[in-house]
Design a protein around this motif. Structure first.
Motif, PDB file in Angstrom:
ATOM      1  N   MET A   1       0.840  -1.177   0.000  1.00 20.07           N
ATOM      2  CA  MET A   1       0.000   0.000   0.000  1.00 20.07           C
ATOM      3  C   MET A   1       0.887   1.243   0.000  1.00 20.07           C
ATOM      4  O   MET A   1       1.810   1.350   0.801  1.00 20.07           O
ATOM      5  CB  MET A   1      -0.903  -0.020   1.223  1.00 20.07           C
ATOM      6  N   PRO A   2       0.628   2.193  -0.893  1.00 24.19           N
ATOM      7  CA  PRO A   2       1.453   3.398  -0.954  1.00 24.19           C
ATOM      8  C   PRO A   2       1.339   4.242   0.315  1.00 24.19           C
ATOM      9  O   PRO A   2       0.348   4.208   1.018  1.00 24.19           O
ATOM     10  CB  PRO A   2       0.890   4.166  -2.143  1.00 24.19           C
ATOM     11  N   LYS A   3       2.382   4.981   0.577  1.00 15.79           N
ATOM     12  CA  LYS A   3       2.427   5.898   1.706  1.00 15.79           C
ATOM     13  C   LYS A   3       2.324   7.320   1.173  1.00 15.79           C
ATOM     14  O   LYS A   3       2.925   7.666   0.169  1.00 15.79           O
ATOM     15  CB  LYS A   3       3.749   5.710   2.465  1.00 15.79           C
ATOM     16  N   HIS A   4       1.532   8.147   1.837  1.00 15.33           N
ATOM     17  CA  HIS A   4       1.377   9.551   1.468  1.00 15.33           C
ATOM     18  C   HIS A   4       1.953  10.431   2.569  1.00 15.33           C
ATOM     19  O   HIS A   4       1.744  10.166   3.753  1.00 15.33           O
ATOM     20  CB  HIS A   4      -0.101   9.908   1.287  1.00 15.33           C
ATOM     21  N   ILE A   5       2.655  11.452   2.147  1.00 15.53           N
ATOM     22  CA  ILE A   5       3.163  12.470   3.062  1.00 15.53           C
ATOM     23  C   ILE A   5       2.549  13.798   2.631  1.00 15.53           C
ATOM     24  O   ILE A   5       2.552  14.127   1.448  1.00 15.53           O
ATOM     25  CB  ILE A   5       4.693  12.593   2.996  1.00 15.53           C
ATOM     26  N   THR A   6       2.034  14.541   3.575  1.00 17.40           N
ATOM     27  CA  THR A   6       1.541  15.888   3.307  1.00 17.40           C
ATOM     28  C   THR A   6       2.060  16.802   4.401  1.00 17.40           C
ATOM     29  O   THR A   6       1.814  16.560   5.578  1.00 17.40           O
ATOM     30  CB  THR A   6       0.003  15.940   3.276  1.00 17.40           C
ATOM     31  N   LEU A   7       2.799  17.818   3.989  1.00 20.11           N
ATOM     32  CA  LEU A   7       3.326  18.793   4.931  1.00 20.11           C
ATOM     33  C   LEU A   7       2.821  20.172   4.550  1.00 20.11           C
ATOM     34  O   LEU A   7       2.833  20.543   3.375  1.00 20.11           O
ATOM     35  CB  LEU A   7       4.856  18.828   4.894  1.00 20.11           C
ATOM     36  N   ALA A   8       2.398  20.938   5.520  1.00 20.38           N
ATOM     37  CA  ALA A   8       2.008  22.336   5.318  1.00 20.38           C
ATOM     38  C   ALA A   8       2.870  23.173   6.261  1.00 20.38           C
ATOM     39  O   ALA A   8       2.805  22.992   7.477  1.00 20.38           O
ATOM     40  CB  ALA A   8       0.534  22.537   5.624  1.00 20.38           C
ATOM     41  N   ILE A   9       3.677  24.045   5.668  1.00 23.76           N
ATOM     42  CA  ILE A   9       4.568  24.861   6.459  1.00 23.76           C
ATOM     43  C   ILE A   9       4.162  26.323   6.293  1.00 23.76           C
ATOM     44  O   ILE A   9       4.275  26.876   5.194  1.00 23.76           O
ATOM     45  CB  ILE A   9       6.037  24.661   6.029  1.00 23.76           C
ATOM     46  N   PRO A  10       3.674  26.957   7.354  1.00 24.04           N
ATOM     47  CA  PRO A  10       3.241  28.358   7.245  1.00 24.04           C
ATOM     48  C   PRO A  10       4.443  29.290   7.079  1.00 24.04           C
ATOM     49  O   PRO A  10       5.555  28.984   7.523  1.00 24.04           O
ATOM     50  CB  PRO A  10       2.526  28.614   8.568  1.00 24.04           C
ATOM     51  N   HIS A  11       4.207  30.405   6.427  1.00 30.74           N
ATOM     52  CA  HIS A  11       5.236  31.426   6.268  1.00 30.74           C
ATOM     53  C   HIS A  11       4.558  32.790   6.098  1.00 30.74           C
ATOM     54  O   HIS A  11       3.360  32.857   5.857  1.00 30.74           O
ATOM     55  CB  HIS A  11       6.150  31.121   5.066  1.00 30.74           C
ATOM     56  N   GLY A  12       5.320  33.813   6.219  1.00 32.33           N
ATOM     57  CA  GLY A  12       4.800  35.164   6.020  1.00 32.33           C
ATOM     58  C   GLY A  12       5.561  35.906   4.933  1.00 32.33           C
ATOM     59  O   GLY A  12       5.649  37.119   4.957  1.00 32.33           O
ATOM     60  N   LEU A  13       6.116  35.158   3.971  1.00 33.76           N
ATOM     61  CA  LEU A  13       6.986  35.750   2.960  1.00 33.76           C
ATOM     62  C   LEU A  13       6.288  36.119   1.666  1.00 33.76           C
ATOM     63  O   LEU A  13       6.848  36.856   0.859  1.00 33.76           O
ATOM     64  CB  LEU A  13       8.124  34.770   2.629  1.00 33.76           C
ATOM     65  N   GLY A  14       5.114  35.598   1.445  1.00 34.99           N
ATOM     66  CA  GLY A  14       4.453  35.777   0.159  1.00 34.99           C
ATOM     67  C   GLY A  14       4.904  34.700  -0.820  1.00 34.99           C
ATOM     68  O   GLY A  14       6.027  34.187  -0.732  1.00 34.99           O
ATOM     69  N   ALA A  15       4.027  34.337  -1.724  1.00 37.34           N
ATOM     70  CA  ALA A  15       4.291  33.239  -2.648  1.00 37.34           C
ATOM     71  C   ALA A  15       5.488  33.513  -3.556  1.00 37.34           C
ATOM     72  O   ALA A  15       6.324  32.630  -3.790  1.00 37.34           O
ATOM     73  CB  ALA A  15       3.043  32.945  -3.486  1.00 37.34           C
TER      74      ALA A  15
END
Length: 107
Positions: A1-15
């Motif tokens: 079974m595949p493994k999924h990783i999801t990371l969300a890293i907040p920042h204040g720099l603008g895209a």
């Protein structure tokens, strides 16, 4: 079974600034991964994100990086044989993302 990783890293720099920092560090990261026998192919930026495929230990990993005005997202899907390393992969990704998004942006 595949493994999924999801990371969300907040920042204040603008895209735009985050994309600029990612672009500046991409060559360094690809050379470093190549030394570990990990090959990576990345697409160009499209609608705030880019996709990648990586090959390690004879296995393929796919994913994407999405840059929003207030967060950086990393998603990856990997086979279970590499998925056993998911905690280490997540820790390394968080470490380098934090350095990239820190003042000065050194990755």
């Amino acid at each position: 079974m595949p493994k999924h990783i999801t990371l969300a890293i907040p920042h204040g720099l603008g895209a735009e600034e985050v994309r600029r920092r990612l672009d500046r560090q991409t060559d360094w990261a690809l050379r470093r991964l190549e030394k570990e026998n990990i090959s990576v192919a990345m697409t160009d930026w499209s609608q705030g994100g880019r996709t990648f495929t990586a090959r390690a230990l004879g296995q393929d990993v796919s994913g994407n990086v999405v840059v929003a005005d207030d967060s950086l997202w990393l998603e990856a899907k990997m086979p279970w044989t590499i998925g056993v390393f998911a905690p280490a992969i997540e820790a390394v990704a968080k470490h380098y993302a934090a350095r990239l998004l820190a003042p000065g942006g050194v990755a």
